[in-house]
Scaffold this active site. Structure first.
Site, PDB file in Angstrom:
ATOM      1  N   ASP A 122      35.372  39.851  31.841  1.00  0.00           N
ATOM      2  CA  ASP A 122      34.854  39.983  33.203  1.00  0.00           C
ATOM      3  C   ASP A 122      35.075  41.412  33.689  1.00  0.00           C
ATOM      4  O   ASP A 122      36.186  41.947  33.589  1.00  0.00           O
ATOM      5  CB  ASP A 122      35.573  38.993  34.130  1.00  0.00           C
ATOM      6  CG  ASP A 122      34.874  38.853  35.476  1.00  0.00           C
ATOM      7  OD1 ASP A 122      33.658  39.149  35.548  1.00  0.00           O
ATOM      8  OD2 ASP A 122      35.533  38.457  36.453  1.00  0.00           O
ATOM      9  N   HIS A 129      32.591  45.596  46.308  1.00  0.00           N
ATOM     10  CA  HIS A 129      33.602  44.550  46.108  1.00  0.00           C
ATOM     11  C   HIS A 129      34.965  45.171  45.819  1.00  0.00           C
ATOM     12  O   HIS A 129      35.972  44.764  46.398  1.00  0.00           O
ATOM     13  CB  HIS A 129      33.179  43.638  44.947  1.00  0.00           C
ATOM     14  CG  HIS A 129      34.238  42.656  44.544  1.00  0.00           C
ATOM     15  ND1 HIS A 129      34.587  41.576  45.330  1.00  0.00           N
ATOM     16  CD2 HIS A 129      35.054  42.607  43.453  1.00  0.00           C
ATOM     17  CE1 HIS A 129      35.560  40.896  44.731  1.00  0.00           C
ATOM     18  NE2 HIS A 129      35.862  41.501  43.599  1.00  0.00           N
ATOM     19  N   GLU A 195      33.549  33.765  43.005  1.00  0.00           N
ATOM     20  CA  GLU A 195      33.006  35.103  42.787  1.00  0.00           C
ATOM     21  C   GLU A 195      31.599  34.934  42.232  1.00  0.00           C
ATOM     22  O   GLU A 195      31.418  34.391  41.134  1.00  0.00           O
ATOM     23  CB  GLU A 195      33.893  35.920  41.841  1.00  0.00           C
ATOM     24  CG  GLU A 195      35.259  36.223  42.463  1.00  0.00           C
ATOM     25  CD  GLU A 195      36.075  37.276  41.732  1.00  0.00           C
ATOM     26  OE1 GLU A 195      35.799  37.514  40.530  1.00  0.00           O
ATOM     27  OE2 GLU A 195      36.977  37.857  42.360  1.00  0.00           O
ATOM     28  N   GLU A 197      28.571  36.092  40.360  1.00  0.00           N
ATOM     29  CA  GLU A 197      28.420  37.125  39.329  1.00  0.00           C
ATOM     30  C   GLU A 197      27.199  36.836  38.456  1.00  0.00           C
ATOM     31  O   GLU A 197      26.668  35.727  38.449  1.00  0.00           O
ATOM     32  CB  GLU A 197      29.664  37.169  38.423  1.00  0.00           C
ATOM     33  CG  GLU A 197      30.965  37.330  39.203  1.00  0.00           C
ATOM     34  CD  GLU A 197      32.149  37.739  38.332  1.00  0.00           C
ATOM     35  OE1 GLU A 197      31.932  38.130  37.171  1.00  0.00           O
ATOM     36  OE2 GLU A 197      33.286  37.657  38.835  1.00  0.00           O
ATOM     37  N   ASP A 229      33.070  32.956  38.945  1.00  0.00           N
ATOM     38  CA  ASP A 229      34.433  33.232  38.479  1.00  0.00           C
ATOM     39  C   ASP A 229      35.412  32.705  39.548  1.00  0.00           C
ATOM     40  O   ASP A 229      35.907  33.460  40.373  1.00  0.00           O
ATOM     41  CB  ASP A 229      34.581  34.744  38.263  1.00  0.00           C
ATOM     42  CG  ASP A 229      35.990  35.143  37.880  1.00  0.00           C
ATOM     43  OD1 ASP A 229      36.718  34.301  37.346  1.00  0.00           O
ATOM     44  OD2 ASP A 229      36.353  36.315  38.128  1.00  0.00           O
ATOM     45  N   ARG A 233      43.318  33.058  44.805  1.00  0.00           N
ATOM     46  CA  ARG A 233      43.756  34.378  45.289  1.00  0.00           C
ATOM     47  C   ARG A 233      45.262  34.487  45.451  1.00  0.00           C
ATOM     48  O   ARG A 233      45.826  35.580  45.258  1.00  0.00           O
ATOM     49  CB  ARG A 233      43.078  34.692  46.623  1.00  0.00           C
ATOM     50  CG  ARG A 233      41.574  34.741  46.588  1.00  0.00           C
ATOM     51  CD  ARG A 233      41.060  35.807  45.652  1.00  0.00           C
ATOM     52  NE  ARG A 233      39.598  35.870  45.683  1.00  0.00           N
ATOM     53  CZ  ARG A 233      38.875  36.502  44.773  1.00  0.00           C
ATOM     54  NH1 ARG A 233      39.457  37.122  43.761  1.00  0.00           N
ATOM     55  NH2 ARG A 233      37.568  36.521  44.866  1.00  0.00           N
ATOM     56  N   GLN A 236      46.644  34.880  41.983  1.00  0.00           N
ATOM     57  CA  GLN A 236      46.216  36.197  41.499  1.00  0.00           C
ATOM     58  C   GLN A 236      47.048  37.323  42.125  1.00  0.00           C
ATOM     59  O   GLN A 236      47.502  38.239  41.426  1.00  0.00           O
ATOM     60  CB  GLN A 236      44.729  36.390  41.845  1.00  0.00           C
ATOM     61  CG  GLN A 236      44.133  37.713  41.387  1.00  0.00           C
ATOM     62  CD  GLN A 236      42.690  37.905  41.893  1.00  0.00           C
ATOM     63  OE1 GLN A 236      42.111  37.022  42.527  1.00  0.00           O
ATOM     64  NE2 GLN A 236      42.126  39.056  41.592  1.00  0.00           N
ATOM     65  N   LYS A 249      42.617  32.928  37.343  1.00  0.00           N
ATOM     66  CA  LYS A 249      41.193  32.839  37.045  1.00  0.00           C
ATOM     67  C   LYS A 249      40.881  32.009  35.806  1.00  0.00           C
ATOM     68  O   LYS A 249      39.730  31.599  35.613  1.00  0.00           O
ATOM     69  CB  LYS A 249      40.612  34.244  36.865  1.00  0.00           C
ATOM     70  CG  LYS A 249      40.474  35.018  38.174  1.00  0.00           C
ATOM     71  CD  LYS A 249      40.209  36.481  37.932  1.00  0.00           C
ATOM     72  CE  LYS A 249      39.967  37.229  39.231  1.00  0.00           C
ATOM     73  NZ  LYS A 249      38.631  36.988  39.808  1.00  0.00           N
ATOM     74  N   THR A 253      35.558  28.829  34.666  1.00  0.00           N
ATOM     75  CA  THR A 253      34.482  29.784  34.954  1.00  0.00           C
ATOM     76  C   THR A 253      33.182  29.029  34.720  1.00  0.00           C
ATOM     77  O   THR A 253      32.962  28.527  33.611  1.00  0.00           O
ATOM     78  CB  THR A 253      34.555  31.000  34.006  1.00  0.00           C
ATOM     79  OG1 THR A 253      35.869  31.577  34.086  1.00  0.00           O
ATOM     80  CG2 THR A 253      33.516  32.042  34.364  1.00  0.00           C
ATOM     81  N   GLU A 357      36.203  38.472  50.829  1.00  0.00           N
ATOM     82  CA  GLU A 357      35.552  39.568  51.546  1.00  0.00           C
ATOM     83  C   GLU A 357      34.882  39.067  52.824  1.00  0.00           C
ATOM     84  O   GLU A 357      34.976  39.699  53.874  1.00  0.00           O
ATOM     85  CB  GLU A 357      34.497  40.229  50.655  1.00  0.00           C
ATOM     86  CG  GLU A 357      35.060  40.912  49.434  1.00  0.00           C
ATOM     87  CD  GLU A 357      33.956  41.307  48.484  1.00  0.00           C
ATOM     88  OE1 GLU A 357      33.723  40.563  47.512  1.00  0.00           O
ATOM     89  OE2 GLU A 357      33.307  42.346  48.708  1.00  0.00           O
TER      90      GLU A 357
HETATM   91 MN    MN Z   1      35.347  38.128  38.583  1.00  0.00          MN
END
Ligand code: MN
Length: 411
Positions: A122, A129, A195, A197, A229, A233, A236, A249, A253, A357
């Site tokens: 990834d 971002h 996420e 993607e 993804d 948080r 992480q 993570k 996925t 975000e």
């Molecule tokens: Mn990602």
């Protein structure tokens, strides 16, 4: 041709003849997984069609496989031949009698993970971002790390937990330590995020010790899928220094069931944004033609409500740069490798691809139409990422959707 004909798919259908994405499906009547090609609201049993029209042995063999890996391994010239054959079967009058009965209504199929994932990487290719998250994770510091504009940053993820759209996502448990807490605790993630993607599906092997230059990227990128993804948080934030993402993570996925061929995206190619930092020669794409930016319009939905519309065209690094960087140390490629772009976020507040975000680190929850609020995901929430891209003559190419619903943590 009657309206009921399976061939009555208009050219401007998102899954019309200009798209022809690949997947793997099964039906109740025939539970054996096999390669399908989406055409309108139907799925072509591709291996059976190859047999029925008397296609060359190579095409029959590649399409009769139970997953896409043999086709991925066959390389770019074979991809071109197979796509040309599929296009002919969908358009030429002479094949209708043989092919028509092999177009199965989408409602009758179950879609599977279309390829066995080899290695999964990834990236972190959106400047917007990276800057937004940098401000949240490292307040007071420069939003971008000093290396960010010199190389596409990435990490190796977990291939074995890549799942197809529709697979439930169990809320992960792990260690988390909020600011102000003296010690970490263990329990269900309280800051579960998404996420949005794009995933790039790799075919054609490369030898260990060799590199894949940007000019050769299209020989190794078979196509694209949508990818979520999922990210815990809190896990992480506590674990990522100094070696990067790990258990925050690796629990799941999700990818969309349809792999859209790179050949279907030729009208989506666009120049990447202007860059203000000189690049080393292996990443300097100022002379790469056609350009490898992609004008793909994405949409992020939570429980049916559109949260944002991330623009892939805003991505700083292209897939060709990501692949060149991924192999610049001599790391080899295998058919079935998957590399993802990183969260797609544009410059506008309604164009960001993650809740962290959108809600400024959870401080400004979003309100949904049912009156409930979300800083991060709740149990039962369903997240969908959808996308389209320009095709020929004003047509939009559909990338389909990747969906997933959150199940409660397991004791
Ligand atoms: Mn990602």
């Amino acid at each position: 041709m009657s309206a009921e004909s399976p061939f009555a798919v208009p050219d401007d259908d998102p899954f019309g003849v200009h798209n022809l994405p690949y997947g793997v499906f099964r039906t109740a009547a025939q539970p054996r997984p096999r390669i399908g090609v989406r055409f309108g609201d139907r799925v072509l049993d591709a291996g059976a069609a190859a047999w029925a029209v008397g296609a060359p042995a190579e095409v029959v063999e590649l399409l009769a496989a139970p997953l896409l890996n043999p086709l991925l391994a066959a390389g770019r010239p074979a991809w071109t031949r197979v796509r040309a054959a599929l296009t002919e079967w969908m358009t030429a009058e002479e094949h209708r009698a043989a092919v028509g009965p092999l177009l199965v209504p989408l409602a009758e199929v179950a879609l599977e993970l279309p390829f066995e994932v080899a290695d999964y990487v990834d990236f972190y290719a959106s400047e917007h971002h990276a800057a937004n998250v940098g401000r949240i994770f490292r307040p007071g510091a420069e939003p971008l790390t000093p290396n960010w504009k010199h190389l596409p940053i990435g990490y190796h993820g977990r291939a074995g937990t890549v799942v197809v759209s529709g697979s439930p996502v169990v809320r992960p448990c792990g260690q988390r330590k909020a600011a102000g807490e003296a010690a970490p605790s263990y329990g269900p993630s309280l800051r579960l995020d998404v996420e949005a993607e794009l995933g790039f599906v790799v075919g054609g092997a490369s030898e260990r010790g060799s590199r894949v230059a940007m000019a050769a990227a299209d020989d190794h990128v078979f196509g694209v899928c949508l990818l979520n993804d999922w990210s815990a948080r809190d896990v992480q934030a506590w674990e990522y220094v100094p070696l990067g993402p790990f258990l925050g993570k690796s629990f799941a996925t999700s990818v969309s069931p349809w792999v859209v061929p790179l050949d279907a995206l030729s009208h989506a190619r666009t120049a990447p944004p202007a860059r203000d930092t000189p690049l080393l020669p292996y990443l300097d794409d100022s002379d790469v033609r056609p350009p490898c930016g992609l004008d793909i319009a994405m949409e992020l939905r939570l429980n049916g409500h559109t949260l944002s519309r991330p623009p892939f065209a805003a991505m700083y690094w292209t897939y060709a740069q990501m692949l060149a960087h991924l192999t610049v140390n001599g790391a080899s490629l295998r058919p079935g490798d998957l590399f993802a772009s990183g969260t797609v976020s544009g410059p506008e507040p309604d164009g960001v691809g993650a809740l962290i975000e959108l809600t400024r680190g959870g401080e400004r929850p979003v309100e949904l139409p049912d009156g409930t609020r979300r800083a991060f995901l709740a149990d039962g929430d369903e997240v969908v990422i959808a996308a389209t891209a320009p095709g020929p003559a004003g047509v939009r190419i559909g990338l389909g959707e990747v969906a997933g619903r959150i199940e409660p943590a397991r004791p």
